[in-house]
Every structure is written in C-alpha cells, then in structure tokens.
Write a protein that holds these residues in place. Structure first.
Motif, short mmCIF file in Angstrom:
data_model
loop_
_atom_site.label_atom_id
_atom_site.label_comp_id
_atom_site.label_asym_id
_atom_site.label_seq_id
_atom_site.Cartn_x
_atom_site.Cartn_y
_atom_site.Cartn_z
N LEU A 49 35.48 50.51 49.32
CA LEU A 49 35.10 50.11 50.67
C LEU A 49 34.61 48.70 50.70
O LEU A 49 34.57 47.96 51.66
CB LEU A 49 34.08 51.17 51.00
N ARG A 50 33.68 48.38 49.75
CA ARG A 50 33.01 47.04 49.58
C ARG A 50 34.00 45.82 49.56
O ARG A 50 33.97 44.94 50.41
CB ARG A 50 31.96 46.98 48.59
N LYS A 51 35.08 46.07 48.84
CA LYS A 51 36.27 45.30 48.60
C LYS A 51 37.00 44.87 49.89
O LYS A 51 37.28 44.04 50.22
CB LYS A 51 37.02 45.53 47.50
N ILE A 52 37.10 46.18 50.40
CA ILE A 52 37.98 46.10 51.79
C ILE A 52 37.50 45.35 52.90
O ILE A 52 37.82 44.67 53.55
CB ILE A 52 38.58 47.56 52.19
N GLU A 53 35.93 45.72 53.11
CA GLU A 53 35.30 45.09 54.02
C GLU A 53 34.98 43.45 53.87
O GLU A 53 34.91 42.80 54.77
CB GLU A 53 33.67 45.92 53.93
N ALA A 54 34.94 43.00 52.52
CA ALA A 54 34.77 41.59 52.08
C ALA A 54 36.02 41.03 52.09
O ALA A 54 36.24 39.81 51.95
CB ALA A 54 34.27 41.68 50.78
#
Length: 88
Positions: free
Chosen positions: A44-49
């Motif tokens: 999720l962190r990578k998608i949001e970034a």
C-alpha cells in the motif's frame, strides 16, 4: 520473460492513483487499511507513493473496498489527464 518498461504516461497514471488513494485514506492508519484490503502495508505504501505504477486490478478493488470507495473513482483518478491548455 522481459518486462517492457512503462511509458511516462503509465508512470504518471500510477502516481495519480497513489495520490488519490492516499487522500482517500485521510488519516486512517495505513497498516489497518492494508490489513483490511488483504495486502501488506509495504505494498500500500508503494502504491500510494507511485512506486507501483500498475497495481493489479484485484489489489485496487481490495483497497477501494477497505476505503469504501467506488472502483470507478479510482479508475477516473488513474485515467485523468492534465488539461491540454496547461501544457502549453
């Protein structure tokens, strides 16, 4: 199998989707949203970034479900383009 590099537009679309999802999460704990979506917090962190520019459809559906968002809204964010008049 060799993966074809993403185009600049695909990368930009992934960034738009990430910003949309991060804003939709609005203060909700990243770990709890990820757990509810059945994905890792790092994903999720990578998608949001914008570091995962082309998340799977199932992943996007799961995140939208956890955030109680229509998938169509995420698709619109992904597909949005900068107004041509601003590009000149």
């Amino acid at each position: 199998m060799v993966r074809v590099p993403l185009t600049p537009e695909q990368i930009a679309a992934g960034c738009r989707l990430g910003v949309f999802l991060r804003q939709a999460r609005a203060g909700r704990d990243l770990e709890s949203v990820a757990a509810e979506a059945g994905i890792s917090p790092e994903t999720l962190r990578k998608i949001e970034a914008g570091r995962i520019s082309t998340p799977s459809f199932g992943t996007v559906v799961a995140i939208c479900g956890a955030l109680k968002l229509p998938v169509a809204d995420a698709a619109e964010a992904w597909a949005a383009r900068v107004d041509d008049s601003l590009a000149m």
